[in-house]
Design a protein around this motif. Sequence first.
Motif: not given
Length: 315
Positions: A220-227, A241-245
């Motif tokens: 999930s976070y691999t796809q999130i980071l790509r986005a 990125f702050g919303t995921c930290s």
Amino acid sequence: MSDSNRTDFINPSIFILLGIPGLEAAHVWISIPFCTIYAIAILGNVTILFVVKTDPSLHEPMYYFLCMLAITDLVLSTSTLPKMLSIFWFSSREIDFSACLTQMFFIDCYSMMESGIFVAMALDRYVAICVPLRHSSILTNTVVSKIGLAMMLRGNILIMPCPFLASQWSYCRTNIIPHTYCEHMAVVELACTDITISNYYGLSVLLCVHGLDVIFIAISYTQILRAIFSLPTKDARLKTFGTCSSHLCAILTFYVPMIFTSLIHRFGHRVALPFHILIANIYLLVPPMLNPIIYGVRTNQIRNRILWLFTHKRT
């Protein structure tokens, strides 16, 4: 106490929890930070539940999952710390055999539920960032409820064999557990029969279930980071990125000590017992304390709502 130390029983009516062997003189001092951590965990998680319940703007999947996490954390910390404090403060070391198995079940079950909730929260972040226009149609209230129910059923079904198997073994050597709570392997290792099934089943659940959860979160976070990295501006990338930290911090505080203590108990026989027990307690007590702090500080909506409640009451 004298009868419980003898070796002429098949199944004990009670177990004896020693606390932290070797650090008995420091039990009272150790209880102070543990009690403080527990108080902060109770206050923080109850505050999260209250804020989400009373603010209609927070009735969204992310905050529903956060409420599930808060409830899980409350159960996890409450299932261990009251008995632990009774050991430290009053030397009340006895625990009924069935109560010990019940405590074992709640600890393992809710740990697995918490792991599943982190997967659900990673899914929520993935949908919100990668396909934001479909977020409300994919993660409806019905879907969120079904995910929560699935996590609960998964935990109950997969963990139930652990206390069931433990109840079948004969404990004919000792009923003394060198621990502060009834950890699965700490209990079954006292049996005088072959515990290979319990050992392999517990390890399989750890590797398969928690391992798969970690893999799903990583995907999930691999796809999130790509986005995130495909966003046009640096400010947009940092804001997203702050919303995921906060979620990433909570994941690390949960999985790192959990994996560490589980592997130490099976393979780290040279690790000092007091150190192992302290790590096992940190795994159960620190994440419930840190999760509401992490989300309360890093999530603007919750932080602003808490500040509004305090300022509103003062005026």
